[in-house]
Design a protein around this motif. Sequence first.
Motif, mmCIF file in Angstrom:
data_model
loop_
_atom_site.group_PDB
_atom_site.id
_atom_site.type_symbol
_atom_site.label_atom_id
_atom_site.label_comp_id
_atom_site.label_asym_id
_atom_site.label_seq_id
_atom_site.Cartn_x
_atom_site.Cartn_y
_atom_site.Cartn_z
ATOM 1 N N ILE A 171 26.637 35.965 42.296
ATOM 2 C CA ILE A 171 26.543 36.632 43.593
ATOM 3 C C ILE A 171 27.528 35.953 44.534
ATOM 4 O O ILE A 171 27.510 34.726 44.696
ATOM 5 N N ILE A 172 28.390 36.744 45.131
ATOM 6 C CA ILE A 172 29.381 36.258 46.101
ATOM 7 C C ILE A 172 28.843 36.595 47.481
ATOM 8 O O ILE A 172 28.664 37.764 47.827
ATOM 9 N N SER A 173 28.562 35.576 48.288
ATOM 10 C CA SER A 173 27.909 35.768 49.582
ATOM 11 C C SER A 173 28.905 35.738 50.730
ATOM 12 O O SER A 173 30.069 35.355 50.566
ATOM 13 N N SER A 174 28.428 36.149 51.905
ATOM 14 C CA SER A 174 29.180 36.082 53.178
ATOM 15 C C SER A 174 30.492 36.844 53.118
ATOM 16 O O SER A 174 31.561 36.342 53.496
ATOM 17 N N ALA B 126 40.075 38.706 37.258
ATOM 18 C CA ALA B 126 39.590 39.414 36.076
ATOM 19 C C ALA B 126 38.807 40.652 36.484
ATOM 20 O O ALA B 126 38.319 40.766 37.606
ATOM 21 N N LYS B 127 38.661 41.583 35.548
ATOM 22 C CA LYS B 127 37.868 42.780 35.819
ATOM 23 C C LYS B 127 36.406 42.391 35.967
ATOM 24 O O LYS B 127 35.909 41.482 35.304
ATOM 25 N N ALA B 128 35.731 43.082 36.849
ATOM 26 C CA ALA B 128 34.318 42.768 37.089
ATOM 27 C C ALA B 128 33.563 44.053 37.405
ATOM 28 O O ALA B 128 34.101 44.976 38.012
ATOM 29 N N SER C 69 26.496 40.527 50.394
ATOM 30 C CA SER C 69 26.619 39.703 49.197
ATOM 31 C C SER C 69 26.796 40.672 48.036
ATOM 32 O O SER C 69 26.182 41.749 48.010
ATOM 33 N N VAL C 70 27.675 40.310 47.129
ATOM 34 C CA VAL C 70 28.085 41.220 46.052
ATOM 35 C C VAL C 70 27.702 40.624 44.701
ATOM 36 O O VAL C 70 28.000 39.455 44.407
ATOM 37 N N TYR C 71 27.034 41.424 43.900
ATOM 38 C CA TYR C 71 26.661 41.058 42.538
ATOM 39 C C TYR C 71 27.824 41.414 41.634
ATOM 40 O O TYR C 71 28.317 42.550 41.649
ATOM 41 N N LYS D 79 37.198 42.762 48.597
ATOM 42 C CA LYS D 79 37.155 41.600 49.488
ATOM 43 C C LYS D 79 36.367 40.457 48.847
ATOM 44 O O LYS D 79 36.748 39.288 48.953
ATOM 45 N N ALA D 80 35.286 40.782 48.186
ATOM 46 C CA ALA D 80 34.455 39.763 47.544
ATOM 47 C C ALA D 80 35.209 39.068 46.418
ATOM 48 O O ALA D 80 35.219 37.822 46.333
ATOM 49 N N LEU D 81 35.830 39.851 45.552
ATOM 50 C CA LEU D 81 36.556 39.268 44.423
ATOM 51 C C LEU D 81 37.736 38.433 44.914
ATOM 52 O O LEU D 81 38.016 37.354 44.374
ATOM 53 N N SER D 82 38.418 38.919 45.942
ATOM 54 C CA SER D 82 39.540 38.170 46.497
ATOM 55 C C SER D 82 39.069 36.854 47.108
ATOM 56 O O SER D 82 39.706 35.806 46.915
#
Length: 525
Positions: free
Chosen positions: A4-7, A31-33, A55-57, A22-25
């Motif tokens: 989980i990528i928060s904030s 990598a692919k997600a 927050s992104v799963y 934005k979360a992956l960056s």
Amino acid sequence: MAIIISSVNARIGASAEEIFQKALSKAGIRAKAECHIHKTSLDARKHDNIHYVHSVYAELHNESLELKLADKKPFVTRVENGGYVPVISDKKVSGRVVIAGFGPAGMFAGLALAEQGYRPLILERGQRVDERVKAVECFMSGGELDESSNIQFGEGGAGTFSDGKLTTRIKDPLCRYVSEQLVRFGAPEEILTKAKAHIGTDKLRSVVKALRERIEELGGEIRFGTKLTDIELSDGRVTKVAFEGGECECSALLLAIGHSARDTFELLASKGIFLEAKPFSVGARIEHLQTSVDESLYGEHAGDPMLPKGEYQLSWRNTEGRGVYTFCMCPGGYVVPAASERGGVVTNGMSEFARDGKNANAAVVVGVSPTDFGSGVLSGVDFARQIEQRAYKLTGSYKACGTTVKGFLEGRPSLDTAIVPSYSLGLIPVEYRELFPSFVTSMLERGLAEFSRKMKCFGDGSALLTAPETRTSSPVRITRTDKLCSLSAENLYPSGEGAGYAGGIMSAAVDGLKCALKLMETQAP
């Protein structure tokens, strides 16, 4: 596994794909997600920069990379499994597993036990939700109070007549499981992603009914209009329970009685079950126009259809450590009569899923502790009851004690305001210094002043106060061991709000589930 990528900040109206990028960056992931929104909240602290925080799963299908990211980046966490794997004993114990109470703790304990073949007997003093609604609506329109089936008691517990909030301070993987089960039984899917999720009292009623029907399909037995009346103890175990209409041998008793089951607290104390007084809070409901709340939070953006109904949570603590805070905020909601004992006035807040009422309300309450009301195990119960009964004497009925904020601060209670009170039984102007101890009213004065610095609407003297609010949490703790059983009986499992170990729908449901899992470790289905 996943992370989980928060904030992750994003503009209002941003697409899901934009948020995922934005979360992956932010996490430095090329990598692919596979991504989806985990939680979303609104940041309205600055009127010129209102935005969502997500927050992104993300599933990377690369466990070593997930471990590395979680170790290196503080805003990345690995996802724990939201389900559970029960450890079930093969020890046969005579008697039935009995659950007292069918609020969130009792419901989720009952569901877990039924799914594992225990066929629990569930006792609920109130009625099924449909009959309960009729009893509540009768009282709210000026009819008789049903002391067994009301806003506090009945199928679904006190949460059934609330905003259906699922916010909690506990960080437990079982929270996700509870949310998923609520969706399974009919709650809106958005509760899985909103940080301040709510179901609303209208939708929660059908969820509660569907969950009950599942327990019954699995062999669980639920008896409504049936209060626990006695327990028998032998060699540190509960051996038998009595209830309205019968009795049975008991292999284990899970108490999910709720914070208002005062007669059950008295029963337990008389049987030598260890209880202790605990802090709780008392105060009033404050009612504003919802538009005033929105303007205080959003400024010139108030009324933007992209923004949710404004809600808040405020607190302040003095140098001696006593706190005043807002609690159970109901956007677009109603102040409701929540008495469960004759001759006492109790208020609470409720709203439906749409939150489309004209007013907003919240409890404004002051912390009280055994140093204020005495260290006897039931001293807190007596303290709250005395306030409720005093309110009844001051109004002469189940009408509530009312005044504008201006009237309260000036000591001249008044109902002179453009706000139409939502409390259906009506208000009587009352000087709150006759209702509450001075340490409560002085903290209410200070809290209103402090909160007005944060939100303009709290400085509005025409805001309406409705009192008393006395059922914020249990005044008693039924103390338990690390095995989640009572100090006094190894097969007695105090659970949820009534046991003093939860505060709200989510934490109570999780606590009930945990107690059920501990019970499974001690006996076979």
